[in-house]
Design a protein around this motif. Structure first.
Motif, PDB file in Angstrom:
ATOM      1  N   UNK A  39      15.029  62.744  40.541  1.00 41.62           N
ATOM      2  CA  UNK A  39      16.202  63.563  40.243  1.00 41.62           C
ATOM      3  C   UNK A  39      16.667  64.279  41.488  1.00 41.62           C
ATOM      4  N   UNK A  40      17.978  64.311  41.688  1.00 39.34           N
ATOM      5  CA  UNK A  40      18.559  65.199  42.697  1.00 39.34           C
ATOM      6  C   UNK A  40      19.045  66.420  41.936  1.00 39.34           C
ATOM      7  N   UNK A  41      18.405  67.561  42.181  1.00 36.52           N
ATOM      8  CA  UNK A  41      18.688  68.764  41.405  1.00 36.52           C
ATOM      9  C   UNK A  41      19.272  69.835  42.315  1.00 36.52           C
ATOM     10  N   UNK A  42      20.344  70.446  41.857  1.00 38.02           N
ATOM     11  CA  UNK A  42      20.923  71.520  42.663  1.00 38.02           C
ATOM     12  C   UNK A  42      22.163  72.071  41.991  1.00 38.02           C
ATOM     13  N   UNK A  43      22.640  73.212  42.476  1.00 35.49           N
ATOM     14  CA  UNK A  43      23.864  73.780  41.913  1.00 35.49           C
ATOM     15  C   UNK A  43      25.074  72.943  42.331  1.00 35.49           C
TER      16      UNK A  43
ATOM     17  N   UNK B 105      11.787  63.383  35.319  1.00 35.23           N
ATOM     18  CA  UNK B 105      11.593  62.825  36.669  1.00 35.23           C
ATOM     19  C   UNK B 105      10.140  62.533  37.000  1.00 35.23           C
ATOM     20  N   UNK B 106       9.948  61.517  37.849  1.00 34.65           N
ATOM     21  CA  UNK B 106       8.661  61.364  38.536  1.00 34.65           C
ATOM     22  C   UNK B 106       8.602  62.334  39.708  1.00 34.65           C
ATOM     23  N   UNK B 107       9.744  62.432  40.393  1.00 32.37           N
ATOM     24  CA  UNK B 107       9.836  63.396  41.495  1.00 32.37           C
ATOM     25  C   UNK B 107      11.187  64.081  41.453  1.00 32.37           C
ATOM     26  N   UNK B 108      11.218  65.298  41.962  1.00 33.74           N
ATOM     27  CA  UNK B 108      12.462  66.064  41.989  1.00 33.74           C
ATOM     28  C   UNK B 108      12.806  66.390  43.437  1.00 33.74           C
ATOM     29  N   UNK B 109      14.074  66.211  43.773  1.00 33.72           N
ATOM     30  CA  UNK B 109      14.570  66.618  45.089  1.00 33.72           C
ATOM     31  C   UNK B 109      15.507  67.791  44.843  1.00 33.72           C
ATOM     32  N   UNK B 110      15.105  68.972  45.292  1.00 33.52           N
ATOM     33  CA  UNK B 110      15.931  70.155  45.074  1.00 33.52           C
ATOM     34  C   UNK B 110      16.864  70.315  46.258  1.00 33.52           C
ATOM     35  N   UNK B 111      18.166  70.384  45.982  1.00 39.34           N
ATOM     36  CA  UNK B 111      19.155  70.468  47.059  1.00 39.34           C
ATOM     37  C   UNK B 111      19.964  71.747  46.978  1.00 39.34           C
TER      38      UNK B 111
END
Lengths: 265, 338
Positions: free
Chosen positions: B32-36, B207-213
């Motif tokens: 997942x690409x997670x961010x505001x 998600x398996x992994x999260x990318x916080x942006x």
């Protein structure tokens, strides 16, 4: 209650005086000497030639409006470029300017004394007082219709469907025919109806460039005027009734299309 | 199919949407690409898809399984893409929507009508909409539309699957169901998937992994547990859930203390030095835990979550003066602001 009745009554009365009675008068006058005279006026050689020329102009002006309209709407709705709002304003120019001015511009450009006059003489192509001029004048007054329908429509629809189609492997041509055209087809048709009506009914611009040569450079509206000026009222109104018919057909087609589009969504 | 993104920057006018971002997604992973909003997550997804081109740079590249695709058109990347607002073809039936990617193939590689039909029916079974094949998108619910969009993307057997806020336009209940369904689906078909979301619960769940942006940069990459329990910085901690902020003096230095509501406890007597006196302003017992809002003596708002049985045992009421004390797990941060 009173106000409602008054308002409706006023509207109906106004429409009656300015629309229904004149339209009825056209038909009444056209048939005043019976159906025989009516159809004779329509089968007159010069009348048939005028009808033919009007259909020819429409057959050229409408596709021109569609091609220009789709291209312009695509450019305006899909891309950002300098001068975009100016372009949109210019598309409205034929609506803003008097058609007579449009005709005069063509005379100034292509006439014997005009900027391109010497070129015209040399090449032997006649534009003014000939069919090409009439076609150009018709195109000028009718080209914005499709563009004006499509620009807001395409802006509202966005291009995500086109992006989705591209990601699914569709080529530009496939995207255009399979996705974009079906999306905007009713908008195109609507524009075509309005454009046809205008192309067939145009008087001012065509009048300036036509030269009124009977059987050669006369369109239906010009032919009506000539007949009228000759006090040949039955024939004038008979031919005019064709234009009334076109108008009513346009309204019917327009309403049918609006009804269809509303019921699809 | 693994995805590698190297040194990608993207500017729109003076706005820098992505600032030298690099990312690696393993074969079969769901990341997942997670961010505001405005963090650059959607821009990054669209660059992977080929819908946007990164700012030109020697170092930048988008690589699928070792193959550099940076200059390849979106048409030829073989990417399955699902839009937030579905982007279904409105004039085509569900069946034709799903079949589209197969029908537009060049003659040489286009499957026969029978093969297309079998494939579409198989996908309709997968999304549980077999009996709606002849419907048009406008006749479907939001959740059904999004499943059709997913089936359409899967029909071309994509090398990777990209989902742009796929559940963002749906209501909460439908969203939860679709999330679990997506997770099950992913374990069945194991296609490498990148999902963009601004919803931390969604990212944590699927998600398996999260990318916080944030601001065009990656703040942290890790498993849901890592980013939730070991946030790399204040932004990640704050973005992944509610936090209480305390200012404390530790060894003579001013520090910020960030504590999640469920890492705080309510006691009626001052049990330790770290217990803070506070007054209860609101109690909300609806939900899986009881949310208690308090105001400290300094006027700071504090949110504490306690289990229902504890709440019943303490018999708390609005207006009660109590103490808030941290449980064993807590997170400290250097106060770099001051």
């Amino acid at each position: 209650m009173m106000k409602k009745a008054l308002l409706i009554g006023f509207t109906v009365l106004f429409l009656g005086v300015f629309l229904v009675i004149p339209l009825g008068a056209v038909l009444a006058e056209a048939f005043r000497k019976g159906a025989g005279a009516y159809f004779a006026a329509l089968q007159d050689r010069e009348a048939l030639s005028a009808i033919g020329l009007t259909l020819l102009c429409t057959a050229i002006a409408v596709p021109a409006s569609v091609i220009f309209g789709v291209a312009a709407a695509w450019a305006v709705a899909r891309f950002r470029f300098p001068g975009k709002s100016l372009l949109v304003t210019f598309i409205d120019l034929p609506f803003a300017v008097s058609p007579v001015v449009a005709g005069l511009v063509l005379v100034l450009l292509f006439g014997m004394q005009g900027a391109l006059g010497p070129l015209m003489i040399k090449s032997g192509i006649r534009v003014v007082f000939a069919i090409p001029g009439i076609i150009l004048a018709t195109i000028f007054v009718s080209f914005p219709f499709v563009a004006r329908e499509l620009i807001p429509l395409m802006q509202e629809q966005g291009d995500e469907e086109e992006q989705a189609a591209m990601l699914l492997g569709a080529s530009g041509w496939q995207i255009f025919w399979r996705v974009t055209v079906p999306k905007i087809r009713w908008g195109i048709l609507y524009g075509v109806i309005l454009c046809s009506a205008r192309a067939m009914g145009e008087f001012g611009a065509v009048s300036v460039v036509s030269g009124h040569i009977r059987g050669k450079t006369n369109t239906v509206p010009l032919h009506v005027e000539i007949l009228y000026n000759e006090y040949n009222f039955v024939a004038a109104f008979a031919v005019a009734s064709l234009l009334v018919l076109v108008a009513l057909g346009t309204l019917a087609a327009k309403s049918a299309l609006e009804w269809k589009v509303r019921n699809e969504h | 199919m693994s995805i590698e993104v190297r040194n990608i920057s993207k500017s729109f006018g003076s706005f820098r949407a992505l600032d030298n971002v690099s990312l690696h997604v393993e074969q079969g992973e769901l990341v997942s690409l997670l961010g505001p909003s405005g963090s650059g997550k959607t821009t990054l997804l669209r660059i992977i898809a080929g819908l946007e081109t990164p700012d030109p740079s020697q170092a930048s590249a988008v690589i699928f399984d070792g193959e550099n695709l940076t200059t390849l058109s979106a048409k030829d990347r073989g990417v399955g893409f699902v839009f937030q607002h579905y982007a279904l073809f409105r004039h085509m039936s569900v069946f034709e929507n799903i079949a589209f990617g197969l029908r537009v193939r060049p003659k040489a590689t286009r499957p026969s009508d029978d093969v297309i039909k079998a494939k579409v029916m198989e996908l309709l079974r997968l999304i549980q909409l077999e009996n709606l094949a002849e419907r048009f998108p406008s006749q479907l619910s939001g959740g059904q539309r999004q499943r059709v969009a997913l089936a359409r993307a899967l029909a071309i057997e994509p090398r990777i699957l990209l989902l742009d806020e796929p559940f963002g336009a749906l209501d909460a209940k439908v969203r939860q169901g679709l999330r679990r369904w997506l997770r099950r689906l992913h374990s069945e078909i194991t296609v490498t998937t990148v999902l963009v979301t601004h919803d931390q619960d969604e990212a944590l769940e699927v998600s398996d992994r999260i990318v916080v942006m944030n601001h065009g940069k990656i703040e942290q990459m890790g498993t849901p547990e890592e980013v939730f329990h070991k946030p790399a910085n204040e932004f990640v901690m704050d973005f992944l859930g509610q936090v209480n902020l305390f200012h404390a003096r530790v060894e003579g230095q001013s520090r910020k203390l960030m504590v999640r509501p469920f890492d705080l406890d309510i006691v009626t007597t001052k049990s330790s030095d770290s217990a803070v006196p506070a007054k209860i302003t609101r109690i909300n017992a609806a939900g899986s835990a009881v949310k208690v809002e308090l105001t400290s003596e300094a006027g700071d708002a504090i949110l504490v979550e306690i289990p229902h049985d504890k709440h019943r045992g303490l018999n708390l009421k609005v207006g009660d003066a109590v103490f808030v004390s941290p449980r064993e797990s807590k997170v400290f941060f250097e106060d770099y602001a001051i």
